[in-house]
Scaffold this active site. Sequence first.
Site, PDB file in Angstrom:
ATOM      1  N   ASP A 159       2.865  -7.094   2.623  1.00  0.00           N
ATOM      2  CA  ASP A 159       1.478  -6.242   3.179  1.00  0.00           C
ATOM      3  C   ASP A 159       1.781  -5.215   4.153  1.00  0.00           C
ATOM      4  OD1 ASP A 159      -1.444  -4.842   3.014  1.00  0.00           O
ATOM      5  OD2 ASP A 159      -1.777  -6.580   4.911  1.00  0.00           O
TER       6      ASP A 159
ATOM      7  N   ASN B  69      -6.463   0.581  -2.875  1.00  0.00           N
ATOM      8  CA  ASN B  69      -7.367   1.956  -1.440  1.00  0.00           C
ATOM      9  C   ASN B  69      -6.153   3.278  -1.286  1.00  0.00           C
ATOM     10  OD1 ASN B  69      -4.877  -0.191  -0.539  1.00  0.00           O
ATOM     11  ND2 ASN B  69      -6.328   0.138   1.705  1.00  0.00           N
TER      12      ASN B  69
ATOM     13  N   HIS C 249       0.687  -1.386  -0.014  1.00  0.00           N
ATOM     14  CA  HIS C 249      -0.491  -0.019   0.108  1.00  0.00           C
ATOM     15  C   HIS C 249       1.125   1.424  -0.229  1.00  0.00           C
ATOM     16  CE1 HIS C 249      -3.177  -2.643   1.333  1.00  0.00           C
ATOM     17  NE2 HIS C 249      -3.005  -2.877   1.620  1.00  0.00           N
TER      18      HIS C 249
ATOM     19  N   ARG D 177       0.093   4.029  -0.465  1.00  0.00           N
ATOM     20  CA  ARG D 177      -0.337   5.295  -0.800  1.00  0.00           C
ATOM     21  C   ARG D 177      -0.776   6.448  -1.319  1.00  0.00           C
ATOM     22  NH1 ARG D 177      -3.321   1.866   3.131  1.00  0.00           N
ATOM     23  NH2 ARG D 177      -2.124   1.844   5.048  1.00  0.00           N
TER      24      ARG D 177
ATOM     25  N   HIS E  16      -9.530 -10.192   0.384  1.00  0.00           N
ATOM     26  CA  HIS E  16      -9.118  -9.754   1.606  1.00  0.00           C
ATOM     27  C   HIS E  16     -10.746 -11.016   2.335  1.00  0.00           C
ATOM     28  CE1 HIS E  16      -7.853  -7.433   5.204  1.00  0.00           C
ATOM     29  NE2 HIS E  16      -9.192  -7.910   5.362  1.00  0.00           N
TER      30      HIS E  16
ATOM     31  N   GLY F  23      -2.431  -2.043  10.315  1.00  0.00           N
ATOM     32  CA  GLY F  23      -1.292  -1.744   9.271  1.00  0.00           C
ATOM     33  C   GLY F  23       0.067  -1.863   9.971  1.00  0.00           C
TER      34      GLY F  23
ATOM     35  N   HIS G 241       1.202   3.689   8.206  1.00  0.00           N
ATOM     36  CA  HIS G 241       0.669   4.831   9.096  1.00  0.00           C
ATOM     37  C   HIS G 241       1.431   5.808   9.069  1.00  0.00           C
ATOM     38  CE1 HIS G 241      -3.152   2.624   7.639  1.00  0.00           C
ATOM     39  NE2 HIS G 241      -2.513   1.063   8.477  1.00  0.00           N
TER      40      HIS G 241
ATOM     41  N   LYS H 227      -9.245  -6.179  -6.204  1.00  0.00           N
ATOM     42  CA  LYS H 227      -9.492  -7.105  -5.824  1.00  0.00           C
ATOM     43  C   LYS H 227     -10.839  -6.946  -4.658  1.00  0.00           C
ATOM     44  CE  LYS H 227      -6.909  -7.230  -1.044  1.00  0.00           C
ATOM     45  NZ  LYS H 227      -6.208  -6.161  -0.063  1.00  0.00           N
TER      46      LYS H 227
HETATM   47  O1  DOR Z   1      -3.699  -3.940   7.803  1.00  0.00           O
HETATM   48  C1  DOR Z   1      -4.559  -3.499   7.581  1.00  0.00           C
HETATM   49  N1  DOR Z   1      -3.862  -2.673   6.768  1.00  0.00           N
HETATM   50  N2  DOR Z   1      -5.449  -4.655   6.013  1.00  0.00           N
HETATM   51  C2  DOR Z   1      -5.798  -4.207   5.290  1.00  0.00           C
HETATM   52  O2  DOR Z   1      -5.969  -4.387   4.709  1.00  0.00           O
HETATM   53  C3  DOR Z   1      -5.711  -2.840   4.477  1.00  0.00           C
HETATM   54  C4  DOR Z   1      -4.678  -1.695   5.036  1.00  0.00           C
HETATM   55  C5  DOR Z   1      -4.068  -0.795   4.904  1.00  0.00           C
HETATM   56  O3  DOR Z   1      -4.254   0.007   4.286  1.00  0.00           O
HETATM   57  O4  DOR Z   1      -3.906  -0.261   5.877  1.00  0.00           O
HETATM   58 ZN    ZN Z   2      -3.515  -5.111   2.635  1.00  0.00          ZN
END
Ligand code: DOR
Ligand code: ZN
Length: 441
Positions: A309, A102, A70, A72, A183, A328, A313, A152
């Site tokens: 994954d 996402n 991700h 971002r 997921h 995450g 953040h 996804k």
């Molecule tokens: O822990 C997670 N973070 N699981 C997810 O499915 C999404 C991801 C996120 O985008 O932060």
């Molecule tokens: Zn993910």
Amino acid sequence: MILDNYLKLKVIKMDFWLKDCKIVPENIEVSIKIENGKIISLKKIAPRRAEIINMKGSVILPGLIDSHVHLRDPGLTYKEDFRSGTRAAAIGGFTTIIDMPNTIPPTNTPHAFLEKLKIAGKKSLIDFGFHAGLGKLADINKINKFKPASFKIYMDLIDTNFLDEIFSVLSKMSDIKPLISLHCEDKDIVTNNTNKEREKKKIKPEFYANARPPLAETTAVSNALSLAQKYGLTIHICHVSVKESVELINNAKKSNIKVTSEITPHHLLLNLNYLKKCGNFAKTNPPLRDNENKIELSYLSNIDIIGTDHAPHTITEKEKNMWDAPPGIPNLETTLPLLLTEINRHNINFADLKRLICENPSKIFHLENKGFIKEGMDADIVMVDMKKEGIINPDDFKSKAKFSPFKGFKVRGMPIMTMVRGEVVMEEGDVFKNKGKFVYS
Ligand code: DOR
Ligand code: ZN
């Protein structure tokens, strides 16, 4: 500096040889001819007059492929962007990443997909692909033409009825049938359990795991497998976290359901105690599991790939209360050192590592020129030092997310050079400019 003559090569950009590379698990030394970013030949000895980068007998691996990140970008670039995320990837020995949809906007319209292509084309230091999201059903065909790695689906966010409809639409697509990544957490179970846990007066980290129990995952996995069978589609199950999911998937394979599985480093190497110990820094979806349910290292032979994954953040976001902090864990810089450490401990072997994070991601996501060190492939190569030791320290991350439940873990074995299509992008912790390319162009 390991590659004492690399900078000279970079200036003149000649075709060159990587001399004396140790190929594992075979433990043989070869020299590799690289021309225009491709592996041209593997020979025992490099010719004397060639331009040479001397690898001095170091272990090399195919560039790692992370099919689950991700980054971002766009929309949440305060958490990560294609530059910082691919810097982290290069440090971690990754040469290809596949980004999740996402973002803001989500990658679920043709326009958003093309915008992400532009952004990554400008900022990415390594090669990249994208998973597409699902928006309007009418857009699916259009997005499919741009070659997403998969579509996804977050089963924790959509109703089971709608899921059937999506599978039905995808199965009727005229050209290539797309792969579906899932997921797997059942929306109803997660919603009901979360409401119940949130009523409790106190907040304890393990309540988060109760809110998303193993049953939420196994129910969703079972549903996904039934739909794959009903519509004859190929599915990829992201981040399995409980043993029973692996068993369900492997039984389905025996019945010829087309399915593959993925595990993250945290679901493999950490258990529920880390959620108690690290709090939100170990909060992730699906959550970490107790030892009874968790997938052990010895189970790896039943799993198809490792995906990090990587889910960055900010610390401020992670410092919110347990229910509000986002889930995450950033993993691009920790995964390879952690896995090399397990190799040094004889818990896994190089053949597993290559299968899980180079070869199978290439096969599953159709990355034709990646994942293998052989003639005709892209010269995506990682040099590792199996004796180099360190301690995981998130303050040193190139990722914008400076936290990790692996903080303080001692590692032995680290990537020390990363090469993407013949260009060195990382050497001993220094990252260099490079132009990554869309892998499906
Ligand atoms: O822990 C997670 N973070 N699981 C997810 O499915 C999404 C991801 C996120 O985008 O932060
Ligand atoms: Zn993910």
